[in-house]
Every structure is written in structure tokens, then in C-alpha cells.
Write a protein that holds these residues in place. Structure first.
Motif, PDB file in Angstrom:
ATOM      1  N   ASP A   1       4.106  53.788 -69.643  1.00 42.19           N
ATOM      2  CA  ASP A   1       5.244  54.089 -68.771  1.00 42.19           C
ATOM      3  C   ASP A   1       4.880  55.100 -67.691  1.00 42.19           C
ATOM      4  N   TYR A   2       3.937  55.989 -67.992  1.00 37.72           N
ATOM      5  CA  TYR A   2       3.548  57.032 -67.057  1.00 37.72           C
ATOM      6  C   TYR A   2       2.164  56.786 -66.471  1.00 37.72           C
ATOM      7  N   ALA A   3       1.784  55.545 -66.314  1.00 35.27           N
ATOM      8  CA  ALA A   3       0.438  55.208 -65.823  1.00 35.27           C
ATOM      9  C   ALA A   3       0.172  55.795 -64.438  1.00 35.27           C
ATOM     10  N   ALA A   4       1.118  55.727 -63.540  1.00 35.87           N
ATOM     11  CA  ALA A   4       0.905  56.228 -62.173  1.00 35.87           C
ATOM     12  C   ALA A   4       0.673  57.742 -62.147  1.00 35.87           C
ATOM     13  N   PRO A   5       1.532  58.568 -62.760  1.00 38.44           N
ATOM     14  CA  PRO A   5       1.261  60.008 -62.720  1.00 38.44           C
ATOM     15  C   PRO A   5      -0.027  60.393 -63.452  1.00 38.44           C
ATOM     16  N   LEU A   6      -0.346  59.698 -64.535  1.00 36.78           N
ATOM     17  CA  LEU A   6      -1.580  59.995 -65.259  1.00 36.78           C
ATOM     18  C   LEU A   6      -2.795  59.648 -64.414  1.00 36.78           C
ATOM     19  N   THR A   7      -2.739  58.524 -63.714  1.00 39.91           N
ATOM     20  CA  THR A   7      -3.840  58.118 -62.844  1.00 39.91           C
ATOM     21  C   THR A   7      -4.020  59.116 -61.702  1.00 39.91           C
ATOM     22  N   LEU A   8      -2.931  59.566 -61.120  1.00 39.74           N
ATOM     23  CA  LEU A   8      -3.015  60.544 -60.033  1.00 39.74           C
ATOM     24  C   LEU A   8      -3.549  61.887 -60.530  1.00 39.74           C
ATOM     25  N   ALA A   9      -3.208  62.268 -61.755  1.00 39.65           N
ATOM     26  CA  ALA A   9      -3.735  63.518 -62.317  1.00 39.65           C
ATOM     27  C   ALA A   9      -5.248  63.442 -62.459  1.00 39.65           C
ATOM     28  N   VAL A  10      -5.751  62.278 -62.855  1.00 40.27           N
ATOM     29  CA  VAL A  10      -7.201  62.073 -62.975  1.00 40.27           C
ATOM     30  C   VAL A  10      -7.835  62.068 -61.584  1.00 40.27           C
ATOM     31  N   ALA A  11      -7.213  61.380 -60.644  1.00 40.03           N
ATOM     32  CA  ALA A  11      -7.767  61.298 -59.287  1.00 40.03           C
ATOM     33  C   ALA A  11      -7.868  62.676 -58.633  1.00 40.03           C
ATOM     34  N   LYS A  12      -6.896  63.546 -58.871  1.00 42.53           N
ATOM     35  CA  LYS A  12      -6.941  64.891 -58.295  1.00 42.53           C
ATOM     36  C   LYS A  12      -8.105  65.703 -58.844  1.00 42.53           C
ATOM     37  N   ALA A  13      -8.574  65.352 -60.037  1.00 45.80           N
ATOM     38  CA  ALA A  13      -9.684  66.096 -60.654  1.00 45.80           C
ATOM     39  C   ALA A  13     -11.050  65.633 -60.168  1.00 45.80           C
ATOM     40  N   MET A  14     -11.116  64.488 -59.511  1.00 46.94           N
ATOM     41  CA  MET A  14     -12.397  63.937 -59.078  1.00 46.94           C
ATOM     42  C   MET A  14     -12.862  64.576 -57.779  1.00 46.94           C
ATOM     43  N   PRO A  15     -14.183  64.633 -57.596  1.00 52.86           N
ATOM     44  CA  PRO A  15     -14.699  65.194 -56.338  1.00 52.86           C
ATOM     45  C   PRO A  15     -14.314  64.306 -55.154  1.00 52.86           C
ATOM     46  N   LEU A  16     -14.228  64.922 -53.988  1.00 51.26           N
ATOM     47  CA  LEU A  16     -13.874  64.176 -52.787  1.00 51.26           C
ATOM     48  C   LEU A  16     -14.990  63.217 -52.412  1.00 51.26           C
ATOM     49  N   TYR A  17     -14.609  62.078 -51.874  1.00 51.57           N
ATOM     50  CA  TYR A  17     -15.574  61.071 -51.443  1.00 51.57           C
ATOM     51  C   TYR A  17     -16.261  61.532 -50.164  1.00 51.57           C
ATOM     52  N   SER A  18     -17.549  61.310 -50.101  1.00 52.19           N
ATOM     53  CA  SER A  18     -18.306  61.647 -48.902  1.00 52.19           C
ATOM     54  C   SER A  18     -19.365  60.583 -48.676  1.00 52.19           C
ATOM     55  N   GLN A  19     -19.552  60.180 -47.436  1.00 53.62           N
ATOM     56  CA  GLN A  19     -20.586  59.205 -47.114  1.00 53.62           C
ATOM     57  C   GLN A  19     -21.915  59.881 -46.849  1.00 53.62           C
ATOM     58  N   LYS A  20     -21.947  61.177 -46.884  1.00 53.75           N
ATOM     59  CA  LYS A  20     -23.185  61.897 -46.618  1.00 53.75           C
ATOM     60  C   LYS A  20     -24.139  61.755 -47.791  1.00 53.75           C
ATOM     61  N   THR A  21     -25.410  61.743 -47.487  1.00 49.12           N
ATOM     62  CA  THR A  21     -26.433  61.706 -48.526  1.00 49.12           C
ATOM     63  C   THR A  21     -27.104  63.069 -48.599  1.00 49.12           C
ATOM     64  N   ASN A  22     -27.835  63.303 -49.667  1.00 47.82           N
ATOM     65  CA  ASN A  22     -28.512  64.588 -49.824  1.00 47.82           C
ATOM     66  C   ASN A  22     -29.602  64.785 -48.786  1.00 47.82           C
ATOM     67  N   SER A  23     -30.173  63.697 -48.248  1.00 42.37           N
ATOM     68  CA  SER A  23     -31.239  63.834 -47.256  1.00 42.37           C
ATOM     69  C   SER A  23     -30.720  64.413 -45.939  1.00 42.37           C
ATOM     70  N   ASP A  24     -29.417  64.319 -45.699  1.00 45.61           N
ATOM     71  CA  ASP A  24     -28.828  64.872 -44.480  1.00 45.61           C
ATOM     72  C   ASP A  24     -28.423  66.325 -44.639  1.00 45.61           C
ATOM     73  N   ALA A  25     -28.696  66.935 -45.795  1.00 48.55           N
ATOM     74  CA  ALA A  25     -28.205  68.283 -46.073  1.00 48.55           C
ATOM     75  C   ALA A  25     -28.728  69.303 -45.070  1.00 48.55           C
ATOM     76  N   GLY A  26     -29.965  69.154 -44.577  1.00 50.40           N
ATOM     77  CA  GLY A  26     -30.525  70.126 -43.656  1.00 50.40           C
ATOM     78  C   GLY A  26     -30.083  69.940 -42.228  1.00 50.40           C
ATOM     79  N   SER A  27     -29.512  68.791 -41.882  1.00 46.53           N
ATOM     80  CA  SER A  27     -29.163  68.514 -40.490  1.00 46.53           C
ATOM     81  C   SER A  27     -27.661  68.443 -40.286  1.00 46.53           C
ATOM     82  N   LYS A  28     -26.917  69.392 -40.836  1.00 44.91           N
ATOM     83  CA  LYS A  28     -25.461  69.385 -40.690  1.00 44.91           C
ATOM     84  C   LYS A  28     -25.071  69.890 -39.310  1.00 44.91           C
TER      85      LYS A  28
END
Length: 141
Positions: free
Chosen positions: A104-131
Motif C-alpha cells: 500500500d505504501y510502495a510509492a513513499p517507500l520507493t522515494l525514501a530509498v531514492a533519496k538515500a542514493m547518490p546523485l547521478y552523474s555522467q562524469k567519469t573518474n578520468s575527468d576528475a583533474g579537468s573540472k
């Protein structure tokens, strides 16, 4: 049902109220491939408790039995806090919610999990020095 031993190296979270986990302990221990005594000990320990089943880590977290009238019955803020430090980029995580009202509470539970996940980024570690200064700009062609 497959047990945790069949899975690759992952972390599986079992989240519910302590009373629900206590009532389902025999069934859960069989399904998880874990001795019931171990699961009972995890429920008695301070939440979250952890053990390994094969190559997989099992984390058992209990939620408060009572909440105020202004809080969600599943304490979604507590779920976000529990998971926020444990979910890393590229990690394999499974989350099992046990309880009659979990569907019954699938949506709020899913959102609680999503808030705990790291933000999506398309950057790779090889680009770390050229920000450059404009990290939030994505150009498409």
C-alpha cells in the motif's frame, strides 16, 4: 525462492518493524538461508545489524513501533537515514520491506530509498583533474 547465497556480492537490507520481523522470523530465516538463531540475535541487536550469508551481506533494520500522528506509518525519514550512508556508487543493493502494508505504501517507500542514493552523474573518474566551473551543464548533439 532463491537464497542470498545465490546472489553475487551484494548488500541486502531487510526493513520492517521489529514486531513484524519477530512474527516472520521462521519464514524469513528459511528464505534467506540463515539460521533462525542468527536472525533472532540480529533483531535483538541495535539496528541496523549485519551478517554475511555466503558472499552477500544482510543488513536488518527495525523501524519504530509507534509514530506520531504527523509521521508516516513506515517512518520514511528513518529509512532514508538508515540507507544514506550505505549505498555507494556502483554498489549492488537489494531492499526488502516486510509488512502487510508495504504494498500500500510502495510509492513513499520507493522515494525514501531514492533519496538515500547518490546523485547521478555522467562524469567519469578520468575527468576528475579537468573540472571546469560549469559542472551542471550537459550538452547534447
Amino acid at each position: 525462492t532463491a537464497s542470498l547465497e545465490d546472489a553475487a556480492t551484494t548488500t541486502t537490507w531487510l526493513i520492517s518493524k521489529a514486531s513484524t520481523l519477530q512474527s516472520l522470523a521462521a519464514t524469513l530465516s528459511k528464505q534467506l538461508g540463515l539460521p533462525e538463531e542468527t536472525l533472532q540475535a540480529m533483531l535483538q541487536a541495535k539496528s541496523p545489524a549485519s551478517t554475511f550469508v555466503g558472499r552477500s551481506q544482510l543488513m536488518v533494520a527495525t523501524l519504530p513501533e509507534t509514530v506520531s500522528r504527523n509521521n508516516h506509518p513506515w517512518s520514511v525519514h528513518d529509512i532514508t537515514q538508515l540507507l544514506s550512508g550505505s549505498i555507494k556508487d556502483g554498489s549492488k543493493v537489494g531492499i526488502i520491506f516486510c509488512g502487510d502494508s508495504a504494498v500500500d505504501y510502495a510509492a513513499p517507500l520507493t522515494l525514501a530509498v531514492a533519496k538515500a542514493m547518490p546523485l547521478y552523474s555522467q562524469k567519469t573518474n578520468s575527468d576528475a583533474g579537468s573540472k571546469t566551473g560549469d559542472d551542471d551543464t550537459v550538452s547534447t548533439s
